[in-house]
Design a protein around this motif. Structure first.
Motif, short mmCIF file in Angstrom:
data_model
loop_
_atom_site.label_atom_id
_atom_site.label_comp_id
_atom_site.label_asym_id
_atom_site.label_seq_id
_atom_site.Cartn_x
_atom_site.Cartn_y
_atom_site.Cartn_z
N ASP A 339 0.84 -1.21 0.00
CA ASP A 339 0.00 0.00 0.00
C ASP A 339 0.87 1.25 0.00
O ASP A 339 0.58 2.22 -0.73
CB ASP A 339 -0.92 0.02 1.22
CG ASP A 339 -2.03 -1.01 1.13
OD1 ASP A 339 -2.21 -1.59 0.05
OD2 ASP A 339 -2.70 -1.25 2.17
N THR A 340 1.92 1.23 0.82
CA THR A 340 2.82 2.38 0.89
C THR A 340 3.51 2.62 -0.44
O THR A 340 3.61 3.75 -0.92
CB THR A 340 3.87 2.17 1.99
OG1 THR A 340 3.22 1.90 3.24
CG2 THR A 340 4.74 3.42 2.16
N LEU A 341 4.00 1.54 -1.06
CA LEU A 341 4.67 1.66 -2.35
C LEU A 341 3.72 2.22 -3.41
O LEU A 341 4.10 3.07 -4.22
CB LEU A 341 5.20 0.29 -2.78
CG LEU A 341 5.89 0.22 -4.16
CD1 LEU A 341 7.09 1.16 -4.20
CD2 LEU A 341 6.32 -1.21 -4.47
N THR A 342 2.47 1.75 -3.40
CA THR A 342 1.49 2.25 -4.36
C THR A 342 1.26 3.74 -4.21
O THR A 342 1.18 4.49 -5.19
CB THR A 342 0.16 1.49 -4.18
OG1 THR A 342 0.37 0.09 -4.39
CG2 THR A 342 -0.89 1.99 -5.16
N LYS A 343 1.18 4.20 -2.96
CA LYS A 343 0.96 5.62 -2.71
C LYS A 343 2.18 6.44 -3.12
O LYS A 343 2.04 7.56 -3.62
CB LYS A 343 0.62 5.84 -1.23
CG LYS A 343 -0.70 5.20 -0.81
CD LYS A 343 -1.00 5.44 0.65
CE LYS A 343 -2.26 4.66 1.08
NZ LYS A 343 -3.45 5.04 0.30
N ASN A 350 2.05 12.24 1.54
CA ASN A 350 1.48 12.32 2.89
C ASN A 350 0.74 11.03 3.26
O ASN A 350 0.84 10.55 4.40
CB ASN A 350 0.54 13.52 3.00
CG ASN A 350 1.28 14.84 2.98
OD1 ASN A 350 2.46 14.89 3.35
ND2 ASN A 350 0.62 15.89 2.55
N ASP A 351 0.00 10.48 2.29
CA ASP A 351 -0.70 9.23 2.55
C ASP A 351 0.29 8.08 2.77
O ASP A 351 0.04 7.18 3.58
CB ASP A 351 -1.62 8.89 1.37
CG ASP A 351 -2.80 9.86 1.27
OD1 ASP A 351 -3.11 10.51 2.28
OD2 ASP A 351 -3.38 9.97 0.17
N ALA A 352 1.42 8.13 2.04
CA ALA A 352 2.45 7.10 2.21
C ALA A 352 3.04 7.17 3.62
O ALA A 352 3.28 6.14 4.26
CB ALA A 352 3.54 7.26 1.16
N LYS A 353 3.26 8.38 4.12
CA LYS A 353 3.80 8.54 5.48
C LYS A 353 2.82 7.99 6.51
O LYS A 353 3.22 7.36 7.49
CB LYS A 353 4.09 10.02 5.76
CG LYS A 353 5.30 10.57 5.02
CD LYS A 353 5.54 12.02 5.43
CE LYS A 353 6.78 12.57 4.74
NZ LYS A 353 7.04 13.98 5.11
#
Length: 414
Positions: A339-343, A350-353
């Motif tokens: 999910d983090t990589l996709t963001k 900010n969404d990744a953080k």
């Protein structure tokens, strides 16, 4: 200061002093408070997943309320005073953690900044009041200077303690020995005639890394040579110990000077104080030499922001994680990482953080369970997660670096 003035100040202090007498009980409860400051902050931030910024904001509000309560009192009340110390301890720890973890400020720099800030606080305090003695807290300005100095000592002690652990690679247990030894050296100097105010503040600063390291020793898993108690249980144990000690002091008044009791002041001997100042200098040089020697020894480099500290094994075979760790947990970590990589790839920094914070929280919660199963694999994953956290949280994130660290982690997670 004349003898008459000393007498007047002593009488005022006996009526209005807002702080306890410095006895053995003072140092016992101070160390207990610093331990709680480390473990309780970690528990709220990590285990409960509140996050550093929100936790720091929460405790800043609590600190303002508790400090206001303390300032409104006209005498020393053990419960309120030590509650203020506990809250200051937690808050000072959180401020340093924000600089290190969220703003990527090197520990060497934050240690230097806090040391300079403490020198400024002491300098202004002394110029205004002509004393830094804890026995002189008899007015609101002096009490404000006192609590500001206490807050900065906690932040400084946190930064200096973490910096020491970073450059030495010392683990729980061993890390307790240096601040304990330095406190013993400071106490010896005081017994031999060192300036009492200087000795007090040196010991006060050193109790912060001692208490923090003690808390880490209790909370760390046995696989890391800790006692495996955990942050929540450690916080409860030391909070109960603090409460029991405060109740004892409230009932016995062992740390309160009665109105007719003279102040325990040892006459100054300038020649002896100068000699002991040299002694403290020698102790500082020897401590510095020990740290230089320890930093040169082989150890895992855990310095914040150091992208050169990647392990020799850059990834794990997927079967190593799925064989030794529960599949459900690996799936959870992999989902969050993906999910983090996709963001990151979508430019949603900010969404990744926010998402990678879930990974940090879940990983820390499972440490006590997963680490004993396969310590080597756990160490590699822990390092990869750390690198991913630093890449995503960098002040100027590099999407290429973020993608590389997250992809490496995904490979290890299968």
């Amino acid at each position: 200061m004349t003898e008459t003035t000393n007498s007047q100040v002593g009488a005022t202090r006996r009526m209005l002093s807002k702080v306890p007498e410095v006895t053995l009980w003072f140092w016992i409860i101070k160390i207990l408070c610093t331990t709680v400051g480390e473990s309780f902050a970690d528990w709220i931030n990590t285990t409960l997943g509140v996050g550093l910024n929100l936790t720091a904001l929460l405790f800043t509000v609590v600190l303002a309320a508790v400090l206001g309560w303390q300032l409104r009192l006209d005498r020393y009340v053990p419960f309120v005073y030590w509650l203020t110390v506990v809250v200051v301890s937690v808050t000072g720890t959180l401020y340093t953690d924000i600089l290190t973890d969220n703003l990527s400020v090197p520990l060497a720099l934050s240690t230097s900044v806090f040391a300079a800030l403490l020198a400024v606080v002491f300098g202004i305090w002394f110029v205004r009041e002509r004393t830094l003695s804890i026995h002189s807290i008899v007015s609101t300005p002096r009490e404000l200077f006192y609590w500001l100095a206490v807050l900065v000592t906690f932040a400084l002690g946190t930064a200096a303690g973490d910096w020491t652990l970073t450059i030495t690679g010392w683990g729980p247990g061993v890390s307790v020995l240096l601040p304990a030894g330095l406190i013993a050296a400071v106490a010896l100097g005081w017994r031999l005639g060192a300036n009492a105010v200087l000795a007090f503040w040196l010991a006060y600063i050193l109790t912060r890394p001692l208490g923090a390291n003690l808390g880490d020793w209790f909370a760390s898993p046995t696989a890391d040579h800790g006692l495996g108690v955990g942050t929540a249980a450690t916080s409860v144990i030391f909070l109960v110990a603090i409460l029991a000690t405060v109740l004892y002091l409230t009932r016995t008044r062992r740390d309160v000077i009665s109105a007719g009791q003279p102040a325990a002041v040892t006459p100054a001997e300038p020649a002896r104080e100068r000699l002991m100042l040299g002694y403290y200098g020698v102790v500082a040089v020897l401590a510095g030499a020990l740290l230089v020697w320890a930093s040169a020894q082989p150890h895992a480099d855990t310095s914040a922001g150091d992208e050169e500290s990647a392990p020799a094994t850059t990834s794990l075979a997927p079967q190593q994680t799925t064989t030794h760790f529960p599949a459900s947990e690996i799936t959870k970590f992999r989902t969050i990482t993906q999910d983090t990589l996709t963001k990151v790839q979508a430019g949603q920094q900010n969404d990744a953080k926010t998402r990678i914070k879930d990974l940090e929280t879940a990983w820390d919660q499972d440490q006590d369970t997963l680490q004993p199963m396969d310590k080597a694999a756990w160490d590699v994953l822990d390092s990869q997660i750390d690198h991913a956290l630093k890449a995503v949280r960098a002040n100027t994130p590099d999407p290429v670096t973020e993608s590389q660290t997250l992809t490496t982690l995904l490979t290890s997670l299968g």
